[in-house]
Write an enzyme that holds these catalytic residues in place. Structure first.
Site, PDB file in Angstrom:
ATOM      1  N   ASP A 187      -5.651  -5.545   8.807  1.00 52.51           N
ATOM      2  CA  ASP A 187      -5.739  -6.978   9.141  1.00 52.51           C
ATOM      3  C   ASP A 187      -5.775  -7.161  10.657  1.00 52.51           C
ATOM      4  O   ASP A 187      -5.613  -6.210  11.415  1.00 52.51           O
ATOM      5  CB  ASP A 187      -4.573  -7.758   8.511  1.00 52.51           C
ATOM      6  CG  ASP A 187      -3.221  -7.334   9.065  1.00 52.51           C
ATOM      7  OD1 ASP A 187      -3.062  -6.136   9.398  1.00 52.51           O
ATOM      8  OD2 ASP A 187      -2.316  -8.180   9.190  1.00 52.51           O
ATOM      9  N   HIS A 512      -9.000   0.434   3.697  1.00 50.68           N
ATOM     10  CA  HIS A 512      -8.807  -1.023   3.786  1.00 50.68           C
ATOM     11  C   HIS A 512      -8.630  -1.346   5.266  1.00 50.68           C
ATOM     12  O   HIS A 512      -7.528  -1.364   5.803  1.00 50.68           O
ATOM     13  CB  HIS A 512      -7.573  -1.437   2.983  1.00 50.68           C
ATOM     14  CG  HIS A 512      -7.340  -2.920   2.977  1.00 50.68           C
ATOM     15  ND1 HIS A 512      -7.937  -3.767   2.073  1.00 50.68           N
ATOM     16  CD2 HIS A 512      -6.584  -3.717   3.778  1.00 50.68           C
ATOM     17  CE1 HIS A 512      -7.558  -5.014   2.303  1.00 50.68           C
ATOM     18  NE2 HIS A 512      -6.735  -5.007   3.347  1.00 50.68           N
ATOM     19  N   ASP A 554      -9.553   6.180  -2.906  1.00 53.54           N
ATOM     20  CA  ASP A 554     -10.302   5.839  -1.694  1.00 53.54           C
ATOM     21  C   ASP A 554     -11.133   4.586  -1.975  1.00 53.54           C
ATOM     22  O   ASP A 554     -12.346   4.661  -2.178  1.00 53.54           O
ATOM     23  CB  ASP A 554     -11.190   7.029  -1.292  1.00 53.54           C
ATOM     24  CG  ASP A 554     -11.999   6.722  -0.039  1.00 53.54           C
ATOM     25  OD1 ASP A 554     -11.621   5.791   0.695  1.00 53.54           O
ATOM     26  OD2 ASP A 554     -13.006   7.423   0.200  1.00 53.54           O
ATOM     27  N   GLU A 563      -4.884   1.484   3.176  1.00 52.76           N
ATOM     28  CA  GLU A 563      -4.975   0.744   4.437  1.00 52.76           C
ATOM     29  C   GLU A 563      -4.656   1.719   5.576  1.00 52.76           C
ATOM     30  O   GLU A 563      -4.250   2.868   5.337  1.00 52.76           O
ATOM     31  CB  GLU A 563      -3.980  -0.438   4.434  1.00 52.76           C
ATOM     32  CG  GLU A 563      -4.232  -1.390   5.603  1.00 52.76           C
ATOM     33  CD  GLU A 563      -3.526  -2.740   5.475  1.00 52.76           C
ATOM     34  OE1 GLU A 563      -2.916  -3.018   4.428  1.00 52.76           O
ATOM     35  OE2 GLU A 563      -3.603  -3.508   6.453  1.00 52.76           O
TER      36      GLU A 563
HETATM   37  O1  G3I Z   1      11.890   1.460   0.905  1.00 56.47           O
HETATM   38  C1  G3I Z   1      11.759   1.101  -0.475  1.00 56.47           C
HETATM   39  C2  G3I Z   1      12.267   2.219  -1.344  1.00 56.47           C
HETATM   40  O2  G3I Z   1      13.626   2.411  -1.126  1.00 56.47           O
HETATM   41  C3  G3I Z   1      11.964   1.875  -2.795  1.00 56.47           C
HETATM   42  O3  G3I Z   1      12.338   2.949  -3.596  1.00 56.47           O
HETATM   43  C4  G3I Z   1      10.489   1.604  -2.976  1.00 56.47           C
HETATM   44  C5  G3I Z   1      10.136   1.218  -4.400  1.00 56.47           C
HETATM   45  O4  G3I Z   1       8.936   0.497  -4.440  1.00 56.47           O
HETATM   46  O5  G3I Z   1      10.107   0.552  -2.132  1.00 56.47           O
HETATM   47  C6  G3I Z   1      10.302   0.822  -0.766  1.00 56.47           C
HETATM   48  O6  G3I Z   1       9.932  -0.316  -0.072  1.00 56.47           O
HETATM   49  C7  G3I Z   1       8.578  -0.539   0.126  1.00 56.47           C
HETATM   50  C8  G3I Z   1       8.343  -0.534   1.617  1.00 56.47           C
HETATM   51  O7  G3I Z   1       7.080  -0.972   1.889  1.00 56.47           O
HETATM   52  C9  G3I Z   1       8.516   0.846   2.221  1.00 56.47           C
HETATM   53  O8  G3I Z   1       8.348   0.796   3.610  1.00 56.47           O
HETATM   54  C10 G3I Z   1       8.214  -1.872  -0.507  1.00 56.47           C
HETATM   55  O9  G3I Z   1       8.249  -1.761  -1.899  1.00 56.47           O
HETATM   56  C11 G3I Z   1       6.860  -2.315  -0.047  1.00 56.47           C
HETATM   57  O10 G3I Z   1       6.565  -3.592  -0.526  1.00 56.47           O
HETATM   58  C12 G3I Z   1       6.798  -2.300   1.458  1.00 56.47           C
HETATM   59  O11 G3I Z   1       5.549  -2.519   1.882  1.00 56.47           O
HETATM   60  C13 G3I Z   1       5.292  -2.985   3.184  1.00 56.47           C
HETATM   61  C14 G3I Z   1       4.080  -3.902   3.072  1.00 56.47           C
HETATM   62  O12 G3I Z   1       3.667  -4.300   4.336  1.00 56.47           O
HETATM   63  C15 G3I Z   1       4.368  -5.139   2.234  1.00 56.47           C
HETATM   64  O13 G3I Z   1       5.312  -5.908   2.817  1.00 56.47           O
HETATM   65  C16 G3I Z   1       4.971  -1.792   4.074  1.00 56.47           C
HETATM   66  O14 G3I Z   1       6.161  -1.059   4.380  1.00 56.47           O
HETATM   67  C17 G3I Z   1       4.351  -2.256   5.374  1.00 56.47           C
HETATM   68  O15 G3I Z   1       3.885  -1.116   6.065  1.00 56.47           O
HETATM   69  C18 G3I Z   1       3.202  -3.220   5.099  1.00 56.47           C
HETATM   70  O16 G3I Z   1       2.744  -3.672   6.318  1.00 56.47           O
HETATM   71  C19 G3I Z   1       1.513  -4.384   6.300  1.00 56.47           C
HETATM   72  C20 G3I Z   1       1.774  -5.715   6.990  1.00 56.47           C
HETATM   73  O17 G3I Z   1       2.643  -6.469   6.205  1.00 56.47           O
HETATM   74  C21 G3I Z   1       0.467  -6.453   7.273  1.00 56.47           C
HETATM   75  N1  G3I Z   1      -0.461  -5.603   7.969  1.00 56.47           N
HETATM   76  C22 G3I Z   1      -0.772  -4.402   7.240  1.00 56.47           C
HETATM   77  C23 G3I Z   1       0.464  -3.564   7.041  1.00 56.47           C
HETATM   78  C24 G3I Z   1       0.160  -2.239   6.365  1.00 56.47           C
HETATM   79  O18 G3I Z   1      -0.088  -2.343   5.000  1.00 56.47           O
HETATM   80  O1  9MR Z   2      -5.608  -7.207   4.232  1.00 57.44           O
HETATM   81  C1  9MR Z   2      -4.242  -7.440   3.951  1.00 57.44           C
HETATM   82  C2  9MR Z   2      -3.436  -6.225   4.321  1.00 57.44           C
HETATM   83  O2  9MR Z   2      -3.464  -6.032   5.715  1.00 57.44           O
HETATM   84  C3  9MR Z   2      -2.011  -6.344   3.841  1.00 57.44           C
HETATM   85  O3  9MR Z   2      -1.330  -5.128   3.986  1.00 57.44           O
HETATM   86  C4  9MR Z   2      -1.980  -6.750   2.389  1.00 57.44           C
HETATM   87  C5  9MR Z   2      -0.567  -6.985   1.883  1.00 57.44           C
HETATM   88  O4  9MR Z   2       0.073  -7.959   2.598  1.00 57.44           O
HETATM   89  O5  9MR Z   2      -2.725  -7.917   2.174  1.00 57.44           O
HETATM   90  C6  9MR Z   2      -4.090  -7.767   2.501  1.00 57.44           C
HETATM   91  O6  9MR Z   2      -4.753  -8.982   2.253  1.00 57.44           O
HETATM   92  C7  9MR Z   2      -5.004  -9.288   0.911  1.00 57.44           C
HETATM   93  C8  9MR Z   2      -4.031 -10.362   0.446  1.00 57.44           C
HETATM   94  O7  9MR Z   2      -2.700  -9.899   0.442  1.00 57.44           O
HETATM   95  C9  9MR Z   2      -4.401 -10.818  -0.952  1.00 57.44           C
HETATM   96  N1  9MR Z   2      -5.790 -11.260  -0.974  1.00 57.44           N
HETATM   97  C10 9MR Z   2      -6.723 -10.243  -0.577  1.00 57.44           C
HETATM   98  C11 9MR Z   2      -6.457  -9.791   0.830  1.00 57.44           C
HETATM   99  C12 9MR Z   2      -7.468  -8.767   1.277  1.00 57.44           C
HETATM  100  O8  9MR Z   2      -7.576  -7.701   0.395  1.00 57.44           O
END
Ligand code: G3I
Ligand code: 9MR
Length: 588
Positions: A187, A512, A554, A563
């Site tokens: 993003d 992604h 992929d 991503e």
């Molecule tokens: O740490 C727990 C673990 O203890 C547990 O067992 C496991 C079970 O599902 O979950 C783990 O947590 C996960 C966490 O990532 C780990 O770092 C959460 O479920 C999961 O929802 C969480 O995802 C984060 C995601 O955003 C959604 O919030 C990712 O860490 C984080 O890297 C990702 O970041 C996104 C930004 O929001 C937006 N930009 C892109 C970026 C990368 O995807």
């Molecule tokens: O592109 C977004 C990505 O950077 C985030 O990690 C992800 C989870 O927050 O969300 C992606 O955006 C999606 C959104 O959550 C739902 N609609 C589709 C978007 C693009 O795939």
């Protein structure tokens, strides 16, 4: 009529023929022999994992089909997460540089790989150059970006203060300028929490290996300006971070963002309004930590960067003071959206516990100023908790900094350095314990629980922790296991992918990542580490297997596994580059 039938028949026949040929061309050895597809250092361990149900011999073959080495597969001590034992080809003792394939009778040939010094140097450079491709607010020109040249996106010179972020000096809808920085991931938003750990990790590569980093040339616009290119690239983000501090009170906005994620378009086509949202304690402390670290590093370049070190330290202490007064302002997007408009639904990076952010900021300020008032102010260093670093778990980043600067801190009143050292080595010992037993003989493969969103960064951060342990102890076993996780990332794993775009034979083609999706260029932008296996399917894209280390696809819609992100590339860049710097110390 006849003619039509004949044409149709020949068409079907040629299609069948072509697809049969294509199948023949995929050697099953390439799928079943899992190894680092980039290569091996001559003196380092060299292992391939073979997916087969019985023992066998193996050989190394040169490009001229000469046999260079013969060996026998050994069964793994433990099965993989699906319950199958693997077979291990260990050719560590073979150390002659060259290009080889591994051959297994009845199975086939691996992808070709190289044994050579500096074998990871290209992928290591690319892992840092990737940040140039992530830059906001600048066009990428052909000279530096080649076929991935693109127009400028997100000038971010007219960013709105969101209702949640307003202060006396900056009421809602005030326009501020906050250009530059790196896009977070697939993003186009910019998040301070995630920028914090990413910037720290790249700066740490410089702090740990300054002489090596000075040799890394990236071909970026600033190249040749008397600063190492790694620092040049890092400055692009650091200067943006500085603009995220409210000059009125020192607090730092949690993120600069659209209200919603953009469509899958190029940066210049993504023109939705941008906001800074509420300040948070986590963002402010992460900012304080990075600014303190940056201050001591950029102080070494007073001629090139006059005044910057002082500005960074000033920004850091102001942020620290804000956090002292606001020790528990958590970022909760749902709660924020109940009070303010527009509602913001981009990445949250919310963190329910900021003890570790206090530890990190206090550590960095202590290292930079040598004043232990920061440590005594929080009274929680060292705690016995040693969780692997991630965006929400940053205490080890502070411990790394104290330990790498232990000599200059020896005369301070802080007496816990031996305890920190002992804790970090115990943590590293725990990481490597029994790592040879699992089916892939890598550190990450020890636990199912490692396969979360961004699991490849777990592998990379484990590798970085092990490099820290090596730096403290000079015990080469830590390098061996750090390398096991680099091998994991580059192909010795449950899917057979080298998870870095452009490096290896089987690499992600559909990350992604908005520019890689929208630019109409077949190859994705190179040097990007994808998130990797994670059976969670939070993106609702079905993965071919839910076995934790195989749960990957992929597919550019699969953001929970495919991503890319700045906080995943950074520990990978650290690991690949640190191992390049230390390659002469590797041994099997
Ligand atoms: O740490 C727990 C673990 O203890 C547990 O067992 C496991 C079970 O599902 O979950 C783990 O947590 C996960 C966490 O990532 C780990 O770092 C959460 O479920 C999961 O929802 C969480 O995802 C984060 C995601 O955003 C959604 O919030 C990712 O860490 C984080 O890297 C990702 O970041 C996104 C930004 O929001 C937006 N930009 C892109 C970026 C990368 O995807
Ligand atoms: O592109 C977004 C990505 O950077 C985030 O990690 C992800 C989870 O927050 O969300 C992606 O955006 C999606 C959104 O959550 C739902 N609609 C589709 C978007 C693009 O795939």
């Amino acid at each position: 009529m006849f003619k039509k039938a004949f044409i149709l028949f020949s068409l079907i026949f040629s299609l069948l023929y072509i697809s049969a040929r294509a199948r023949d061309l995929i050697d099953s050895g390439e799928l079943k022999i899992r190894l680092n597809q980039v290569g091996f250092y001559p003196a380092a361990p060299k292992i391939a994992i073979v997916l087969t149900d019985k023992g066998n011999t193996f050989s190394l073959q040169t490009v001229n089909k000469k046999t260079a080495f013969n060996g026998v597969l050994k069964r793994s001590a433990q099965p993989d997460f699906a319950g199958n034992y693997t077979w291990i080809a260990n050719f560590s003792v073979y150390n002659k540089p060259g290009t080889y394939t591994l051959n297994i009778p009845g199975i086939g040939n691996s992808y070709p790989f190289i044994i050579s010094s500096s074998v990871h140097s290209k992928v290591a450079d690319a892992s840092i150059k990737a940040y140039y491709f992530m830059r906001a607010s600048i066009p990428l020109t052909e000279k530096y970006a080649g076929k991935w040249q693109r127009a400028e996106g997100h000038p971010d010179d007219k960013v709105l203060i969101h209702g949640s972020a307003e202060s006396a000096g900056r009421p809602e809808s005030t326009v501020i300028s906050s250009p530059g920085g790196w896009y977070d991931a697939g993003d186009y938003n910019k998040y301070i929490v995630n920028s914090g750990i990413s910037t720290y990790t790249l700066l740490s590569l410089y702090e740990d290996f300054p002489d090596y980093v000075k040799t890394v040339k990236l071909n970026i616009p600033e190249s040749g300006n008397q600063l190492p290119d790694l620092l040049n690239e890092t400055l692009w983000n650091l200067r943006w971070m500085i603009t995220m501090q409210d000059p009125g009170d020192g607090g730092v906005y949690h993120k600069l963002t659209n209200a919603e994620f953009d469509k899958m378009v190029m940066p210049d086509a993504a023109t939705a309004p941008r906001y800074v949202v509420q300040k948070s304690t986590a963002a402010t402390l992460d900012f304080a930590a990075v600014m303190a670290q940056a201050s001591r590093i950029f102080k070494q370049f007073p001629r090139q960067l006059p005044g910057l070190a002082d500005s960074c330290l000033g920004a850091s202490t102001k942020a620290w003071e804000w956090a002292q007064k606001n020790p528990n302002v958590l970022y909760n997007q749902t709660a924020m959206n109940q009070k303010f408009n527009p509602k913001v639904i981009t990445g949250e990076y919310g963190d329910g516990n900021v003890n570790d952010e206090f530890i990190w900021a206090a550590s960095e300020l202590f290292v930079t100023t040598k004043n232990d008032k920061y440590i005594t102010a929080i009274n929680i260093i060292p705690d016995d908790n040693m969780p692997l670093p991630s965006w929400s778990n940053v205490r080890l980043l502070g411990y790394y900094s104290i330990l790498r600067n232990r000599e200059i801190l020896a005369n301070t009143t802080f007496k816990d350095i031996p305890k920190l050292k002992q804790n970090l080595l115990a943590f590293a010992d725990d990481l490597v314990k029994d790592a040879d037993d699992n089916a892939y003989q890598t550190v990450i493969q020890k636990k199912k629980a490692n396969f979360i969103w961004g699991s490849n960064a777990v592998a990379a951060n484990e590798g970085m922790a092990l490099i820290q342990a090596y730096q403290l102890s000079h015990d080469k076993k830590y390098l061996k296991y750090a390398l096991s996780n680099l091998d994991y990332i580059l192909g010795r794993n449950g899917t057979g992918y080298s998870y870095v775009t452009g490096y290896g034979d089987k690499t992600p083609m559909h990350p992604h990542h908005r520019p890689s999706v929208a630019d109409n260029i077949v190859d994705p932008i190179p040097g990007l580490l994808v998130g990797g296996p994670n059976p969670g399917m939070q993106d609702h894209v079905r993965v071919p297997s839910t076995v934790p280390d195989e749960a990957y696809i992929d597919d550019d819609k699969a953001y929970a596994v495919n991503e890319i992100a700045i906080n995943w590339n950074a520990p990978f860049a650290y690991l690949a580059n640190a191992l390049e710097a230390l390659q002469n110390k590797t041994t099997n």
